[in-house]
Enzyme design. Structure first.
Site, PDB file in Angstrom:
ATOM      1  CB  CYS A 156       8.835 -15.498  -1.125  1.00 21.54           C
ATOM      2  SG  CYS A 156       9.707 -16.936  -1.744  1.00 21.54           S
ATOM      3  CB  CYS A 204      14.048 -15.402  -3.180  1.00 23.10           C
ATOM      4  SG  CYS A 204      12.587 -15.851  -4.077  1.00 23.10           S
ATOM      5  CG  ASP A 219      26.039  13.401  30.421  1.00 18.90           C
ATOM      6  OD1 ASP A 219      26.852  13.490  31.326  1.00 18.90           O
ATOM      7  OD2 ASP A 219      25.970  14.188  29.466  1.00 18.90           O
TER       8      ASP A 219
END
Ligand code: ADP
Ligand code: MG
Length: 741
Positions: A3, A6, A425
């Site tokens: 989770c 951790c 461009d």
């Protein structure tokens, strides 16, 4: 790791090392660590071990490794046994009518292995954490199971629930006190059962999202058929491992085969399926001289190709690396969720202990106090919180890659959502960049053929679309050009060099050192402008010598792409180094109204800086393909490179449109917006769920069994919601008018 808590723990422990920064990803189980030379890799690994986890140095290979099959099968069997033992307990506890004499002792017999062996993974990880003084989600699950099972044992042996003929009602709310103590065997089995089930489904889902990378990596065939001179000098076909291919070697691709590496067709014609790179399902025709990307499928005839890039330099390898990079990174939202999860578990433990103390202190029945504590422990696991953002990012970047949109980092995905202005461009971005030399006008007294060969010689050193067109027209028919000395390329302006002692300059007509032109050339220039063609001026030994006129055409679909962007509320501006004539012509053709021409690389960058100041809160994106665009790409909030562009442009870009199609940009923006919505919904759900259910559990109004079910459902809801992103679709032109994003 199980989770967000951790993740937080590992990151904290790592960053305690001097000079180390670390990013840990729950979804991929990978950490990216930047460490100074004074901190060795062993130090890093030791820090992770100290935090209570294990780590090894990742191989260069992408996250590809499929989950170990044996492990998965085992966890599947464990789940099946746990379910077989748990279901009778759940049913008997919930249906009083079936509660035969001594049913409670059968339940105990079935529940005991579940609470001990079935929940062993949780107990083990909780113990492990305990040894390092840390509490994780597993601590919560383990404590919940122990509390429920321990309480039930007490109820059975001491509290009177073990008496023959005991009946127990099942209620949604926890039961009130009775003549005998209530058992919680159903909660003791439900917690491990639901959590194991939830994790398994979650693993499945995560494997599904991670598979984008795995699929990409699997596209490269293991072997390649190389044409190699045999002992007699005759070319023979030998099979070599793809990893041993070298640049320059010629390989054979048969119908139906996959192209082993990037190359250029030498002989033969075919049609290639390049959908893995570009998301475009139509096959591409290739003939000698055309590039073929590694991993594409040969749908036509046999052809041979010369390897132009191998290994990590191939387009496919770069895509794979970029996707992995993106998925390993983190967004701000994710950092927040990780931090919250980090303080979550300790807070929950504190709340649980407080609830227990409060209920006992207030003189409540110990039964109610125990119920509240168990429910708090179980319901509050922050799984959903930890999964909310990474699963969405994983799904979105994976989906993007399959659609030909490479997103370099999650932060880019976040910025993409805020794009308000796109500066495009012209050459190579809006147009195909495949220019053709339409005509060349020599100044009086200059030989046109001589002019062409001089220009061809200098342009051979440049990769600009103008240069390629000139080289195709001037050099390829006549053979290798004369050598050039002192070659200089001035991006956005032109090229110069010494051809056998003659100084040749090819320039933008309005460039500073462009000389005054004789009438014939001025007329040629004016005609080119009027026709919307691109023109360049040539000087030979500082004397005006000629004008070259080049044609280019807009990319197919460019007009549609511009419309799609505008529908998303994005302002499109054309900024080009070319002259106003050709710029206006293209702009009119694709439907852009804001046009800025004759901008050098620094002017483009200045334009972007200005736009960013003008529209705070909205992002400015620049789309470009050339070296002349790199400064502007870097200056923008979001640099977007065209897949077919120069390596320099792709190198600085945050997003690469591998599909080489502006329409992919609109898709990318829609994908990013959808991802943001998904993350918001996930976080809302995960936070909301805890905010609502934890207080309910504290007040003792939540049956611990339902707490377990609710907890698993919340993680599943989050993962399922994220997975919907993997089905995100490009908008086809025919449903364009339904666009409402
Ligand atoms: P765009 O912004 O449209 O991509 P560039 O900035 O690359 O265009 O180029 C701007 C102008 O500079 C071109 O129109 C041309 O006049 C000149 N130019 C750039 N590179 C070259 C070259 N290799 N040879 C000749 N002219 C060049
Ligand atoms: Mg360009």
């Amino acid at each position: 790791m199980t989770c967000g808590a951790c993740v937080n723990r590992v990151e904290r422990r790592l960053s305690r090392l001097e000079g180390v920064t670390a990013t840990v990803n729950l979804a991929t189980g990978r950490a990216r660590v930047i460490h100074p030379g004074s901190v060795s890799i062993a130090d890093v690994l030791a820090a992770v071990t100290e935090a209570g986890y294990s780590a090894s140095v990742a191989a260069d290979a992408p996250i590809a490794a499929p989950p170990p099959a044996a492990d998965e099968r085992r966890s599947g069997q464990d789940l099946a046994v746990t379910a077989a033992l748990s279901v009778p307990v759940l049913v008997l506890s919930m249906v009083p009518a079936w509660q035969f004499a001594d049913w409670q002792w059968l339940c105990l017999t079935l529940a005991a292995p579940v609470a001990t062996w079935g929940a062993w993974p949780f107990h083990r990880r909780a113990l492990h954490g305990l040894r390092y003084g840390t509490a994780t989600m597993d601590t919560l699950v383990s404590l919940g199971v122990i509390a429920a099972f321990g309480w039930s044992l007490w109820a059975l042996f001491v509290g009177g629930a073990g008496e023959r003929g005991m009946r127990m009602d099942f209620t949604l709310l926890p039961p009130a006190s009775d003549a005998h103590a209530h058992m919680y065997l159903e909660a003791a089995v439900a917690v491990p059962l639901f959590v194991l089930l939830g994790r398994r489904l979650e693993d499945r889902a995560r494997t599904a999202t991670g598979s984008a990378i795995r699929e990409l990596a699997a596209l490269v065939p293991d072997e390649a058929a190389v044409l190699h001179p045999g002992p007699t000098g005759k070319l023979v076909e030998v099979t070599v491992p793809t990893a041993a291919l070298m640049v320059g070697q010629v390989f054979v691709v048969r119908p139906g085969d996959r192209v082993p590496t990037d190359g250029v067709v030498v002989e033969g014609r075919s049609a290639l399926d390049v959908s893995h790179l570009t998301g475009e399902s139509r096959p591409t025709e290739v003939a000698p001289g055309d590039p073929v990307p590694g991993g594409s499928v040969n749908e036509g005839g046999r052809f041979t190709a010369r390897a132009s890039a191998v290994g990590a330099d191939t387009r496919l390898a770069r895509i794979t690396a970029a996707v992995e990079e993106a998925q390993a990174g983190k967004t701000r939202a994710q950092r927040l969720a990780d931090r919250v999860a980090g303080v979550f578990v300790p807070s929950v433990l504190a709340i649980a202990v407080t609830a227990l103390g409060f209920w006992l202190g207030a003189g409540a029945d110990p039964q109610a106090a125990a119920t509240a504590t168990m429910a708090v422990l179980v319901v509050a696991c922050p799984c959903a919180l930890g999964l909310a953002t990474p699963t969405a990012i994983l799904a979105a970047t994976g989906r993007g890659a399959r659609m030909g949109i490479l997103i370099r980092e999650p932060a880019a995905l976040e910025r993409l959502r805020r794009v308000g202005t796109v500066v495009v461009d012209k050459t190579g971005t809006l147009t195909t960049g495949r220019m053709t030399l339409l005509r060349h006008e020599a100044a009086p007294g200059v030989d046109p053929a001589e002019l062409l060969s001089l220009v061809g010689a200098v342009e051979a050193g440049s990769g600009h679309p103008i240069a390629r067109a000139v080289v195709r027209a001037a050099v390829e028919p006549t053979g290798p050009p004369p050598a050039v000395a002192d070659f200089v390329s001035d991006p956005g302006v032109g090229v110069r060099g010494l051809v056998e002692g003659t100084r040749v300059v090819v320039l933008r007509p309005d460039a500073e050192d462009s000389p005054p032109l004789p009438d014939a050339l001025r007329t040629a220039l004016r005609e080119a402008d009027a026709a919307g063609h691109t023109a360049v001026v040539v000087t030979v030994d500082d004397e005006p010598a000629g004008v070259l006129v080049l044609g280019d055409s807009p990319r197919p679909g460019a007009a549609r792409a511009i419309r799609a962007l505008e529908r998303l509320g994005v302002t499109v501006i054309l900024a080009t180094g070319d002259r106003a004539g050709p710029a206006q012509a293209i702009a009119a053709e694709v439907g852009i109204t804001e046009v800025l021409s004759e901008l050098g690389p620094h002017d483009k960058a200045a334009l972007v800086r200005g736009l960013r100041l003008d529209t705070p809160g909205r992002a400015v994106a620049v789309v470009g393909d050339g070296i002349n665009d790199t400064i502007a790409l870097g200056e923008a909030d979001l640099g977007i490179g065209m897949g077919g562009g120069t390596a320099a442009a792709i190198g600085v870009a945050d997003v690469t449109l591998v599909r080489d199609d502006l329409a992919a940009l609109a898709d990318a923006i829609r994908l990013s917006r959808r991802t943001a919505t998904t993350i918001r919904a996930n976080l809302g759900w995960a936070f909301g769920y805890n905010v609502v259910l934890v207080p309910v559990a504290v007040t003792g109004l939540l049956n611990p069994m339902f707490a377990a079910a609710a907890m698993s459902v919340s993680s599943l809801a989050v993962v399922t919601n994220s997975l919907r992103l993997t089905r995100f679709r490009t908008r086809r032109p025919d449903d364009a008018n339904q666009d409402s994003t």
